[in-house]
Write a protein that holds these residues in place. Structure first.
Motif, short mmCIF file in Angstrom:
data_model
loop_
_atom_site.label_atom_id
_atom_site.label_comp_id
_atom_site.label_asym_id
_atom_site.label_seq_id
_atom_site.Cartn_x
_atom_site.Cartn_y
_atom_site.Cartn_z
N THR A 106 0.94 -1.36 0.15
CA THR A 106 0.17 -0.07 0.18
C THR A 106 0.96 1.32 0.06
OG1 THR A 106 -1.78 -1.15 1.17
CG2 THR A 106 -1.64 1.33 1.19
N HIS A 107 1.83 1.16 0.79
CA HIS A 107 2.94 2.44 0.83
C HIS A 107 3.54 2.57 -0.47
CE1 HIS A 107 3.42 2.95 5.47
NE2 HIS A 107 2.49 2.08 5.26
N ALA A 108 3.85 1.29 -1.15
CA ALA A 108 4.52 1.30 -2.36
C ALA A 108 3.73 1.89 -3.41
CB ALA A 108 4.96 -0.21 -2.82
N ALA A 109 2.41 1.96 -3.30
CA ALA A 109 1.43 2.15 -4.27
C ALA A 109 1.39 3.57 -4.50
CB ALA A 109 0.18 1.59 -4.23
N LEU A 110 1.52 4.26 -3.25
CA LEU A 110 1.38 5.74 -2.98
C LEU A 110 2.77 6.47 -3.52
CD1 LEU A 110 -0.08 6.12 0.46
CD2 LEU A 110 -1.16 6.96 -1.81
N TYR A 111 3.97 5.79 -3.08
CA TYR A 111 5.29 6.34 -3.67
C TYR A 111 5.31 6.15 -5.19
CZ TYR A 111 6.73 6.15 1.34
OH TYR A 111 6.97 6.70 2.45
N ALA A 112 4.73 5.12 -5.77
CA ALA A 112 4.80 4.88 -7.38
C ALA A 112 3.81 6.07 -7.79
CB ALA A 112 4.11 3.51 -7.64
N PHE A 113 2.68 6.44 -7.24
CA PHE A 113 1.85 7.48 -7.88
C PHE A 113 2.58 8.84 -8.01
CE2 PHE A 113 -1.63 10.54 -7.85
CZ PHE A 113 -2.56 9.95 -8.76
N SER A 114 3.11 9.37 -6.95
CA SER A 114 3.60 10.61 -7.04
C SER A 114 4.96 10.82 -6.49
CB SER A 114 2.70 11.74 -6.57
OG SER A 114 3.35 12.73 -6.48
#
Length: 199
Positions: A106-114
């Motif tokens: 879940t953290h990774a998905a946020l970092y990947a987003f922006s």
């Protein structure tokens, strides 16, 4: 709560000492403050909840290790480096003293987003979760944490809700779960600490 703390992605873990970095002390300080606020902890059945992470460079980030929620104070041995992941394949690679938190994808998905997202804090608080569900950007109740579906759900909220500006969301399908992110750990933490509690 039986589902709490379960790693739902394929995690490849290499055991190693965490390499020191300049912001490690700040990460530890804010994690321990979240514990003191009751946002990170352990349920009566012994399962821990809550986690915190900080981007290092590119897509790498350091996150609190799995099952560290019971610790009132942490040190470098309680964090791990996530250096590769694949949302669609539901895989993640980490290197450190412990396996990465069950929320790491879940953290990774946020970092990947922006690239503007530099820090992520996931907490549990029943009162805040109940108060702000549907008031803040809220994930669908059918979407479980730590899965590709949660990544897509957060991305949906960026496009369909005001997540870009609010930087905080309620995880309806993850009981008591809220998540905040920002350019700094302090800013993310203050978003959580400043939330009003009704009732």
């Amino acid at each position: 709560m039986q589902d709490e703390g379960v790693i739902k992605f394929s995690c490849t873990w290499e055991s190693a000492q965490l390499v020191d970095f300049p912001a490690l002390g700040e990460l530890i300080t804010w994690r321990d403050r979240m514990f003191a606020a009751g946002f990170i902890g352990t349920y009566p059945d012994g399962i821990g909840y809550g986690n915190i992470s900080l981007r290092l460079k590119g897509h790498t980030f350091v996150i609190s290790g799995t099952q560290t929620g019971h610790l009132d104070r942490t040190d470098a041995s309680h964090y791990t480096l996530v250096d590769h992941w694949d949302i669609e394949q539901n895989t993640l690679h980490c290197t450190g003293p412990l396996k990465a938190s069950s929320e790491s994808l879940t953290h990774a998905a946020l970092y990947a987003f922006s690239p503007a997202i530099q820090a992520v804090i996931h907490i549990h608080h029943r009162g805040l979760w109940q108060t702000h569900q549907g008031q803040l950007p809220t994930t669908r109740v059918t979407v479980p944490y730590g899965t590709p579906a949660m990544a897509h759900e957060m991305w949906r909220l960026f496009h369909e809700a005001d997540l870009h500006h609010q930087h905080i969301l309620v995880m309806a399908g993850h009981e008591e779960g809220l998540l905040a992110f920002d350019e700094t750990l302090e800013a993310a933490a203050q978003r959580l600490l400043s939330l009003p509690l009704e009732g």
